[in-house]
Design a protein around this motif. Structure first.
Motif, mmCIF file in Angstrom:
data_model
loop_
_atom_site.group_PDB
_atom_site.id
_atom_site.type_symbol
_atom_site.label_atom_id
_atom_site.label_comp_id
_atom_site.label_asym_id
_atom_site.label_seq_id
_atom_site.Cartn_x
_atom_site.Cartn_y
_atom_site.Cartn_z
ATOM 1 N N LEU A 226 -3.574 -8.967 4.627
ATOM 2 C CA LEU A 226 -4.691 -7.849 4.476
ATOM 3 C C LEU A 226 -5.107 -8.063 2.872
ATOM 4 O O LEU A 226 -6.142 -8.093 2.409
ATOM 5 C CB LEU A 226 -4.117 -6.431 4.562
ATOM 6 C CG LEU A 226 -3.914 -6.226 6.235
ATOM 7 C CD1 LEU A 226 -3.179 -4.786 6.263
ATOM 8 C CD2 LEU A 226 -5.360 -6.005 6.599
ATOM 9 N N GLU A 227 -4.061 -8.191 2.136
ATOM 10 C CA GLU A 227 -4.165 -8.522 0.543
ATOM 11 C C GLU A 227 -5.116 -9.827 0.302
ATOM 12 O O GLU A 227 -5.671 -9.859 -0.861
ATOM 13 C CB GLU A 227 -3.032 -8.494 -0.171
ATOM 14 C CG GLU A 227 -2.219 -7.208 -0.213
ATOM 15 C CD GLU A 227 -1.193 -7.167 -0.487
ATOM 16 O OE1 GLU A 227 -0.311 -8.041 -1.031
ATOM 17 O OE2 GLU A 227 -0.316 -5.878 -0.589
ATOM 18 N N ASP A 228 -5.060 -10.810 1.163
ATOM 19 C CA ASP A 228 -5.708 -12.110 0.863
ATOM 20 C C ASP A 228 -7.235 -11.771 1.376
ATOM 21 O O ASP A 228 -7.966 -12.735 0.755
ATOM 22 C CB ASP A 228 -5.242 -13.211 1.869
ATOM 23 C CG ASP A 228 -3.918 -13.793 1.286
ATOM 24 O OD1 ASP A 228 -3.708 -13.476 0.009
ATOM 25 O OD2 ASP A 228 -3.280 -14.556 1.908
ATOM 26 N N ASP A 229 -7.657 -10.834 2.164
ATOM 27 C CA ASP A 229 -9.015 -10.588 2.187
ATOM 28 C C ASP A 229 -9.772 -10.149 0.967
ATOM 29 O O ASP A 229 -9.456 -9.152 0.321
ATOM 30 C CB ASP A 229 -9.210 -9.774 3.582
ATOM 31 C CG ASP A 229 -10.627 -9.624 4.049
ATOM 32 O OD1 ASP A 229 -11.469 -9.242 3.409
ATOM 33 O OD2 ASP A 229 -10.661 -9.878 5.295
ATOM 34 N N ASP A 230 -10.915 -10.942 0.854
ATOM 35 C CA ASP A 230 -11.640 -10.552 -0.338
ATOM 36 C C ASP A 230 -12.173 -9.267 -0.360
ATOM 37 O O ASP A 230 -12.550 -8.675 -1.548
ATOM 38 C CB ASP A 230 -12.820 -11.589 -0.648
ATOM 39 C CG ASP A 230 -12.351 -13.126 -0.964
ATOM 40 O OD1 ASP A 230 -11.199 -13.211 -1.294
ATOM 41 O OD2 ASP A 230 -13.187 -13.952 -0.707
ATOM 42 N N ASP A 231 -12.469 -8.658 0.632
ATOM 43 C CA ASP A 231 -12.911 -7.334 0.848
ATOM 44 C C ASP A 231 -12.184 -6.172 0.561
ATOM 45 O O ASP A 231 -12.567 -5.190 0.683
ATOM 46 C CB ASP A 231 -13.715 -7.022 1.970
ATOM 47 C CG ASP A 231 -14.973 -8.311 2.306
ATOM 48 O OD1 ASP A 231 -15.543 -8.565 1.545
ATOM 49 O OD2 ASP A 231 -15.106 -8.732 3.592
ATOM 50 N N VAL A 232 -10.792 -6.398 0.833
ATOM 51 C CA VAL A 232 -9.925 -5.188 0.959
ATOM 52 C C VAL A 232 -9.388 -5.070 -0.518
ATOM 53 O O VAL A 232 -8.903 -6.030 -1.372
ATOM 54 C CB VAL A 232 -8.409 -5.741 1.623
ATOM 55 C CG1 VAL A 232 -7.270 -4.727 1.436
ATOM 56 C CG2 VAL A 232 -8.960 -5.886 3.311
ATOM 57 N N SER A 233 -9.771 -3.784 -1.199
ATOM 58 C CA SER A 233 -9.119 -3.483 -2.428
ATOM 59 C C SER A 233 -7.753 -3.087 -2.404
ATOM 60 O O SER A 233 -7.030 -3.378 -3.468
ATOM 61 C CB SER A 233 -10.111 -2.460 -2.982
ATOM 62 O OG SER A 233 -10.320 -1.381 -2.307
ATOM 63 N N GLU A 234 -7.185 -2.268 -1.723
ATOM 64 C CA GLU A 234 -5.842 -1.605 -1.585
ATOM 65 C C GLU A 234 -5.281 -1.598 -0.660
ATOM 66 O O GLU A 234 -6.243 -1.159 0.502
ATOM 67 C CB GLU A 234 -5.879 -0.341 -2.397
ATOM 68 C CG GLU A 234 -6.423 -0.123 -3.770
ATOM 69 C CD GLU A 234 -6.456 1.172 -4.419
ATOM 70 O OE1 GLU A 234 -5.787 1.241 -5.283
ATOM 71 O OE2 GLU A 234 -7.415 1.689 -4.043
ATOM 72 N N VAL A 235 -4.080 -1.635 -0.130
ATOM 73 C CA VAL A 235 -3.222 -1.388 1.111
ATOM 74 C C VAL A 235 -1.942 -0.705 0.748
ATOM 75 O O VAL A 235 -1.251 -0.496 -0.188
ATOM 76 C CB VAL A 235 -2.701 -2.882 1.811
ATOM 77 C CG1 VAL A 235 -2.031 -2.354 2.982
ATOM 78 C CG2 VAL A 235 -3.925 -3.814 1.821
ATOM 79 N N PHE A 236 -2.082 0.590 1.497
ATOM 80 C CA PHE A 236 -1.077 1.561 1.354
ATOM 81 C C PHE A 236 -0.198 1.738 2.700
ATOM 82 O O PHE A 236 -0.467 1.650 3.815
ATOM 83 C CB PHE A 236 -1.450 3.000 1.047
ATOM 84 C CG PHE A 236 -2.483 2.980 -0.266
ATOM 85 C CD1 PHE A 236 -1.835 2.935 -1.464
ATOM 86 C CD2 PHE A 236 -3.745 3.016 0.100
ATOM 87 C CE1 PHE A 236 -3.062 2.825 -2.480
ATOM 88 C CE2 PHE A 236 -4.647 3.042 -1.115
ATOM 89 C CZ PHE A 236 -4.080 2.938 -2.183
ATOM 90 N N HIS A 237 1.241 1.967 2.485
ATOM 91 C CA HIS A 237 2.112 1.904 3.793
ATOM 92 C C HIS A 237 3.144 3.063 3.330
ATOM 93 O O HIS A 237 3.408 3.289 2.244
ATOM 94 C CB HIS A 237 2.617 0.736 4.047
ATOM 95 C CG HIS A 237 3.324 -0.069 3.228
ATOM 96 N ND1 HIS A 237 4.819 0.141 3.124
ATOM 97 C CD2 HIS A 237 3.235 -0.974 2.207
ATOM 98 C CE1 HIS A 237 5.174 -0.466 2.043
ATOM 99 N NE2 HIS A 237 4.197 -1.229 1.620
ATOM 100 N N ASN A 238 3.859 3.263 4.554
ATOM 101 C CA ASN A 238 5.033 4.237 4.342
ATOM 102 C C ASN A 238 6.283 3.501 4.840
ATOM 103 O O ASN A 238 7.195 4.065 5.145
ATOM 104 C CB ASN A 238 4.958 5.599 4.974
ATOM 105 C CG ASN A 238 4.832 5.376 6.453
ATOM 106 O OD1 ASN A 238 4.713 4.326 6.986
ATOM 107 N ND2 ASN A 238 5.126 6.557 7.166
#
Length: 240
Positions: A226-238
């Protein structure tokens, strides 16, 4: 929030993030560009731009990169446009995952995000399926190494600044604020001479899910994808 250290997750992902520093700068530049397009190039008059600039500072983004993105956003000749899209889903063991993206091609981004979930033990959910598990908060972290301040003194500073809650560990003081109070709390703490290791408005999980050791590898793969994708700015998880 009590009992949960966002700082541990930040430090846990630090090496992975460091290896992608150039890509992170590129994504933040896109966010700066859009913030300028929407609200102008003056961070004192554009709160969204000020928050992205804080994010850039926390990521050690060079000033010249920030200035270049602001100049690009201010140019009438530039006509790039991006849509903000949030994807919700589940990782291994039912971990809740929120993915914020800034994209010029929703179909491409949606496909890439779905593949990242499906191939790494997860699944995309419906809108609202996990977002209720997160709360938007201002977040500030101050590292304790070399800081001669006890918890009571720091707590007094946080309360005087208008912060809502402080959690202390051996590594850091973690401060949470209402998003609308975040700029004032940040500015007050900086005026008191504190060095902010992290300062951002972010999504804080309200409950945590323990991730078994045998699921941690595949979850890390999902985050990396997900973080490698150029379009993804932020990833949150629990995930705990």
């Amino acid at each position: 929030m009590s009992g949960h250290s966002k700082w541990n997750n930040i430090q846990g992902r630090k090496n992975a993030q460091d290896s992608k520093r150039g890509k992170i700068f590129q994504k933040i530049s896109r966010e700066i560009y859009m913030a300028v397009k929407k609200g102008g190039p003056d961070p004192n008059m554009n709160p969204s731009l000020r928050m992205v600039m804080d994010k850039a500072k926390s990521s050690n983004m060079p000033n010249e990169n920030i200035d270049r993105a602001i100049k690009k956003g201010s140019s009438t000749a530039e006509s790039e446009n991006y849509d903000e899209v949030t994807y919700e889903g589940y990782g291994p063991n039912g971990v809740a995952v929120l993915v914020h993206s800034l994209t010029d091609n929703i179909n491409r981004t949606g496909t890439n995000v779905r593949v990242a979930f499906n191939k790494n033990g997860g699944a995309i959910g419906e809108k609202g399926s996990v977002s209720y598990m997160f709360e938007r908060k201002g977040y500030i972290a101050i590292e304790r190494e070399g800081l001669d301040v006890d918890e009571d003194t720091m707590l007094m500073s946080v309360l005087e600044a208008g912060g809502e809650e402080m959690e202390a560990s051996e590594e850091a003081f973690e401060i949470y604020t209402d998003p609308s109070d975040f700029p004032e709390v940040r500015d007050f703490l900086e005026s008191e001479g504190y060095i902010l290791a992290k300062a951002e408005v972010t999504m804080i999980p309200q409950t945590m899910v323990e991730l078994p050791e045998d699921k941690q590898g595949i979850f890390e793969q999902m985050l990396d994808k997900l973080e490698d994708d150029d379009d993804v700015s932020e990833v949150f998880h629990n995930a705990e």
